[in-house]
Design an enzyme around this catalytic site. Structure first.
Site, PDB file in Angstrom:
ATOM      1  CB  SER A 195    -130.099 -50.074  63.045  1.00  0.00           C
ATOM      2  OG  SER A 195    -128.702 -50.344  63.009  1.00  0.00           O
ATOM      3  CD  GLU A 373    -124.784 -67.532  61.410  1.00  0.00           C
ATOM      4  OE1 GLU A 373    -124.381 -67.279  60.248  1.00  0.00           O
ATOM      5  OE2 GLU A 373    -124.318 -68.450  62.093  1.00  0.00           O
ATOM      6  CG  HIS A 377    -128.853 -54.704  63.783  1.00  0.00           C
ATOM      7  ND1 HIS A 377    -128.426 -55.093  62.537  1.00  0.00           N
ATOM      8  CD2 HIS A 377    -128.877 -53.345  63.777  1.00  0.00           C
ATOM      9  CE1 HIS A 377    -128.216 -54.015  61.790  1.00  0.00           C
ATOM     10  NE2 HIS A 377    -128.488 -52.950  62.524  1.00  0.00           N
TER      11      HIS A 377
END
Length: 439
Positions: A195, A373, A377
Site C-alpha cells: 500500500s 489517523e 499511509h
C-alpha cells in the site's frame, strides 16, 4: 441517425488504434481540425462509442474567433473532469495541447488511478502548450487460462478496466487536443509492493508509485505499477502479480521490489526476515534476471513513530537489514528508502510530519464522520516526497534510468524536505474513508 453515425465513427477509430495508428481528438465546440475526432462536452463515454467524458463529469466548451481549428476551441472547467478512451493493453504516448485562448489556464494531469503525469501546466491568455507523457494500460489477463487474482476492493480501480482514463484537474484545467500513439519501445519500470507503493485509487490516500511517474521523460520510460494494498512477497506471488509482470517484461526493463510492512504478519521462524522473506526476495531477483530484466531492491520506509527525543522508532525489525543483505549477496542495486525516510521524518519532526500522512479531522472529506489517523499511509504530499527519495536513489546508484529523469526539479536532500505548508496538488474527485489494506 446522427447517433448511429457517431457510434460507427468511434468504432472505426477504435479499430484504427488497435492497428497501431494515432488516435486524435479535438476538444471544443468549434470547427474540427482535419484528421481529428470532435469531442464536445455532451459526448459521454460508453464502450460502444469508445471515448468520451466519464464518471459523471462534464466540462464546458468555448471557442475564439482567431487561431486554427485545433487551438481556437477547447474544453475547460473549474473542477476536475475525466476523459476516457477504450484501448487494449499496452504502453501509449499521450500528447496534450493545453491552454485557453480566452484567458489563463492551469492544468494538472493524472492518468488511470491518480498517477501524476503533468504538474501545474500554466498558460497565459491566448497561449497553448504541448506536453507528452507515456502511460501504461493493463488488464488482469495473463493468458487464456491465467489471470491476476484481483481483490474485491480493486474491482473499482481505474487501472484494471479496458480503457485509458485521463483526469484533468487544477484551478482551471483547459484542453484543446489529445493524440494517443502506441509505444512499444519504452523501457518499463515495473513496481512490486504494497500500500505504500500502489496507485491508491481515492483521496486522501496516496503512495510513491503513483507519483514517480511525474519524474520520467516521455517516450523513454513508462511505469507499470502492480503493487497492491496488503501485499507481502508471498501473497504478491500467489495472486499471480509476479507472473503477470514476467509475462510482459522485455529485456532491459526494471522491477523495483519493496516489501516488509505486511511480511511482518507471517508467524514462525521460517517466515521471518531471514527466512521466507529473504528466500522470496532472492526468487524475485532471479526470475527478473532470467527474463533479461534489471531488479532493484527498495527497503521499506519507516512508519511515523517517534520517541520522546524526536527520533524515529524502528518498527520494521530485521526486514530492512534482510533486504540489504539480499541486495549485497546478489549484487542488486539498493534504494535505501528506510534510511532516507528516517532522515526525512526527523527533519520534519513529530508535528510537521503529520502533514505527510493521512491525519484529518472529521468531515474533511465527503462522508467522513470520524477523524483519520494513519501513521503508515501517506497523503499526496507524503507520497510525492517519498517519490523524490526514489528519484534520488536512482541518481545516486547511477542507474541507466537516471538519464531519463526530468530536469525541472532540483536535486533532493532528505534532510531538507519540502515544507508541506508551501506545497500543493489538485485534489481528485473520488474520495474514500476506508483505510487501505495493510499494516
Amino acid at each position: 441517425m446522427k447517433k448511429l453515425l457517431f457510434i460507427c465513427a468511434a468504432f472505426v477509430l477504435f479499430v484504427t488504434s488497435v492497428m497501431g495508428q494515432a488516435m486524435k481528438f479535438d476538444f471544443g465546440n468549434g470547427k474540427t481540425a482535419k484528421g481529428y475526432t470532435r469531442v464536445a462536452p455532451e459526448m459521454v463515454y460508453s464502450d460502444a462509442s469508445g471515448f468520451g467524458f466519464d464518471y459523471n463529469t462534464r466540462p464546458a466548451a468555448e471557442k475564439h474567433k482567431k487561431g486554427n481549428a485545433l487551438t481556437s476551441d477547447y474544453c475547460f472547467s473549474d473542477r476536475p473532469f475525466y476523459f476516457s478512451v477504450k484501448l487494449p493493453e499496452g504502453n501509449y504516448d499521450v500528447t496534450l495541447t493545453l491552454g485557453n485562448p480566452n484567458g489563463t489556464s492551469s492544468t494538472t494531469v493524472k492518468a488511470e488511478s491518480r498517477r501524476l503525469m503533468l504538474e501545474k501546466m500554466q498558460t497565459v491568455r491566448g497561449e497553448t502548450l504541448q506536453r507528452t507523457f507515456t502511460v501504461n494500460v493493463r488488464t488482469p489477463r495473463i493468458s487464456d487460462n491465467e489471470r491476476i487474482r484481483i481483490k474485491p476492493r480493486e474491482k473499482g480501480y481505474l487501472n484494471w478496466d479496458n480503457k485509458l482514463t485521463i483526469e484533468f484537474g487544477d484551478s482551471l484545467p483547459s484542453v484543446c487536443a489529445m493524440e494517443i500513439v502506441p509505444n512499444a519501445t519504452a523501457t518499463t519500470v515495473f513496481l512490486a509492493g504494497n500500500s505504500t507503493v500502489v496507485d491508491q485509487d481515492k483521496e486522501p490516500w496516496a503512495a510513491w508509485g503513483q507519483m514517480i511517474t511525474r519524474f520520467f521523460e516521455h517516450g523513454k520510460v513508462v511505469v507499470a505499477n502492480y503493487a497492491e494494498s496488503g501485499e507481502a512477497l508471498h501473497s504478491f506471488k500467489a495472486s499471480q502479480r509476479l507472473a503477470k509482470i514476467l509475462s510482459v517484461m522485455k529485456p532491459g526493463d526494471y522491477l523495483f521490489i519493496e516489501f516488509g510492512h505486511n511480511d511482518q504478519k507471517r508467524k514462525g521462524d521460517e517466515h521471518g526476515a531471514w527466512g521466507s522473506y529473504s528466500d522470496l526476495m532472492r526468487e524475485f531477483v532471479s526470475l527478473t534476471r532470467q527474463k533479461g530484466g534489471n531488479p532493484v531492491i527498495v527497503t521499506s520506509m519507516h512508519r511515523r513513530n517517534f520517541d520522546a527525543n524526536g527520533k524515529v522508532v524502528h518498527s520494521l525489525g530485521d526486514f530492512p537489514a534482510a533486504a540489504r543483505k539480499v541486495a549485497a549477496d546478489m549484487q542488486v542495486p539498493l534504494v535505501d528508502l528506510n534510511q532516507m525516510s528516517e532522515i526525512m521524518y526527523e527533519a520534519w519532526g513529530p508535528e510537521k510530519s503529520i502533514k505527510a500522512f493521512v491525519h484529518y479531522p472529521a468531515n474533511t472529506w465527503p462522508g467522513q464522520e470520524q477523524k483519520l489517523e494513519d501513521n503508515t499511509h501517506f497523503n499526496s504530499f507524503g507520497a510525492y516526497e517519498i517519490a523524490r527519495c526514489i528519484r534520488k536513489g536512482i541518481i545516486d546508484l547511477k542507474l541507466p534510468l537516471a538519464q531519463f529523469l526530468t530536469t525541472d526539479v532540483p536535486e533532493f536532500d532528505p534532510s531538507h524536505p519540502d515544507d508541506p505548508d508551501s506545497w500543493s496538488l489538485s485534489i481528485s474527485p473520488m474520495a474514500a474513508n476506508e483505510k487501505p489494506d495493510g499494516n
